[in-house]
Write a protein that holds these residues in place. Structure first.
Motif, short mmCIF file in Angstrom:
data_model
loop_
_atom_site.label_atom_id
_atom_site.label_comp_id
_atom_site.label_asym_id
_atom_site.label_seq_id
_atom_site.Cartn_x
_atom_site.Cartn_y
_atom_site.Cartn_z
N GLY A 61 0.60 -1.45 0.01
CA GLY A 61 -0.13 -0.03 0.02
C GLY A 61 0.66 1.26 -0.13
N ASN A 62 2.22 1.17 0.30
CA ASN A 62 3.03 2.47 0.26
C ASN A 62 3.49 2.49 -1.05
OD1 ASN A 62 2.64 2.67 3.03
ND2 ASN A 62 4.09 1.15 3.63
N GLU A 63 3.37 3.80 -1.53
CA GLU A 63 4.11 4.28 -2.90
C GLU A 63 5.77 4.20 -2.83
OE1 GLU A 63 2.51 7.29 -5.29
OE2 GLU A 63 4.05 6.52 -6.78
N ILE A 64 6.30 3.29 -3.71
CA ILE A 64 7.64 3.28 -3.94
C ILE A 64 8.24 3.53 -5.37
CG2 ILE A 64 8.10 1.57 -1.90
CD1 ILE A 64 7.96 -0.66 -4.36
N THR A 65 7.21 4.21 -5.98
CA THR A 65 7.88 4.30 -7.37
C THR A 65 9.15 4.91 -7.55
OG1 THR A 65 5.54 4.95 -7.78
CG2 THR A 65 6.98 5.44 -9.55
N GLU A 66 9.47 5.89 -7.11
CA GLU A 66 10.73 6.58 -7.05
C GLU A 66 11.91 5.86 -6.43
OE1 GLU A 66 10.31 10.75 -6.42
OE2 GLU A 66 8.83 10.82 -7.84
N ALA A 67 11.70 5.45 -5.02
CA ALA A 67 12.66 4.87 -4.17
C ALA A 67 13.23 3.39 -4.95
CB ALA A 67 11.82 4.21 -2.81
N ILE A 68 12.46 2.76 -5.81
CA ILE A 68 12.97 1.81 -6.26
C ILE A 68 13.85 1.91 -7.30
CG2 ILE A 68 11.33 -0.12 -5.56
CD1 ILE A 68 10.02 0.27 -8.48
N ARG A 69 14.16 3.41 -7.80
CA ARG A 69 15.04 3.62 -9.04
C ARG A 69 16.14 4.24 -8.36
NH1 ARG A 69 12.74 0.98 -12.91
NH2 ARG A 69 10.53 0.81 -12.23
N GLN A 70 16.50 4.25 -6.85
CA GLN A 70 17.83 4.73 -6.60
C GLN A 70 18.88 3.78 -6.76
OE1 GLN A 70 18.22 7.81 -4.90
NE2 GLN A 70 16.14 7.93 -5.48
N PRO A 71 20.03 4.09 -7.14
CA PRO A 71 20.99 3.56 -7.61
C PRO A 71 21.38 2.23 -6.53
CG PRO A 71 21.89 5.80 -7.94
CD PRO A 71 20.36 5.82 -7.20
N LYS A 72 21.36 2.61 -5.18
CA LYS A 72 21.51 1.27 -4.23
C LYS A 72 20.62 0.29 -4.84
CE LYS A 72 21.60 0.22 0.44
NZ LYS A 72 22.58 -1.02 0.20
N ILE A 73 19.45 0.53 -4.91
CA ILE A 73 18.41 -0.64 -5.42
C ILE A 73 19.08 -1.23 -6.84
CG2 ILE A 73 16.21 -1.19 -5.92
CD1 ILE A 73 16.87 -0.45 -2.93
N THR A 74 19.18 -0.55 -7.69
CA THR A 74 19.58 -0.80 -8.94
C THR A 74 20.85 -1.81 -8.87
OG1 THR A 74 18.70 1.14 -10.17
CG2 THR A 74 20.39 -0.02 -11.44
N ASN A 75 21.88 -1.57 -8.06
CA ASN A 75 23.20 -2.12 -8.03
C ASN A 75 22.74 -3.34 -7.12
OD1 ASN A 75 24.41 -0.50 -9.79
ND2 ASN A 75 24.92 0.68 -8.15
N SER A 76 21.79 -3.49 -6.35
CA SER A 76 21.77 -4.81 -5.64
C SER A 76 20.82 -5.57 -5.98
CB SER A 76 21.13 -4.24 -3.96
OG SER A 76 21.79 -3.25 -3.52
N VAL A 77 19.82 -5.35 -7.08
CA VAL A 77 18.59 -6.02 -7.59
C VAL A 77 19.08 -7.36 -8.22
CG1 VAL A 77 18.37 -4.75 -9.56
CG2 VAL A 77 16.41 -6.08 -8.60
N SER A 78 20.15 -7.39 -8.86
CA SER A 78 20.66 -8.67 -9.34
C SER A 78 20.62 -9.78 -8.52
CB SER A 78 21.82 -8.69 -10.37
OG SER A 78 21.52 -7.84 -11.17
#
Ligand code: C5P
Length: 222
Positions: A82-99
């Motif tokens: 229910g919490n919006e995370i549209t921008e939070a998931i584009r942060q470099p930290k997420i991008t570089n950990s998602v794999s």
């Protein structure tokens, strides 16, 4: 009244989500960004201080987690519990950990099930890494978007500038190469072109040209 599935795969920053959204709009299909789901799991695991390699803990967390989308222009809104995370998931930290999260078989099994449920609802354009090979292997339209690493890094650079994120171009290039390597070499559903996918190299194409090309491919198949 058959449902059409368009599977759109390819490496990082090849322009998949930009064209997927436009193509979906043009045909009146829904759009599903499966990368956002892996990113959402990554964000919640980090926030919950769960070790990203602890598969059973991450999967247990995921089973208790709701991920949802809300259409929006120009971006689709993403929510976790229910919490919006549209921008939070584009942060470099997420991008570089998602794999790391995306290499966990248990996470993939759960998200693939959810993605198939979404695809049952309506005609759909789904973008990701394994849509044509694993999620929707019977999709009538499969497209594999590629572009040179330099071109992709430059696109990401411009996108980041728009958001006020300043990462040097050379670093972006390295990060893209590392992510592609991890995504292509993981054991479960690695990034590969399905044998029946049509490859489109977008390196010197405009967004409009790519959309036109994909439109042509879809119209030939449906
Ligand atoms: O598409 P996007 O760059 O947002 O995807 C983020 C990451 O999620 C990818 O680098 C990959 O590790 C993972 N992913 C995946 N399978 C998908 C979609 C994304 O493994 N279908």
């Amino acid at each position: 009244n058959q449902k059409i599935q368009v599977a759109l795969d390819g490496p990082a920053s090849a322009g998949k989500s930009t064209v997927a959204k436009l193509v979906a709009k043009k045909f009146g299909y829904i759009y599903c960004d499966t990368g956002a789901m892996y990113r959402a799991v990554t964000l919640k695991a980090i926030q919950s201080q769960i070790e990203l390699t602890d598969e059973s803990a991450v999967v247990a967390m995921l089973k208790q987690t709701q991920i949802s989308f809300q259409p929006g222009d120009p971006v689709q809104h993403v929510f976790i519990d229910g919490n919006e995370i549209t921008e939070a998931i584009r942060q470099p930290k997420i991008t570089n950990s998602v794999s790391t999260i995306a290499s966990l078989g248990g996470v993939r099994a759960e998200l693939v099930n959810r993605q198939r449920d979404i695809a049952k609802q309506s005609s759909i354009v789904m973008d990701g890494r394994d849509i044509g090979t694993a999620v929707l292997p019977n999709a009538p339209v499969k497209i594999f978007l590629i572009a040179s690493v330099s071109e992709r890094a430059e696109r990401r650079y411009k996108e980041n500038m728009g958001k006020g994120i300043e990462t040097p171009l050379e670093q972006l290039k390295k990060e893209i190469e590392i992510r592609d390597h991890k995504d292509s070499t993981r054991k479960v559903s690695p990034l590969t072109k399905a044998s029946d996918a049509i490859e489109v190299d977008t390196t010197s194409m405009s967004v409009e040209q790519v959309v036109d090309e994909i439109t042509k491919i879809i119209n030939e198949k449906i």
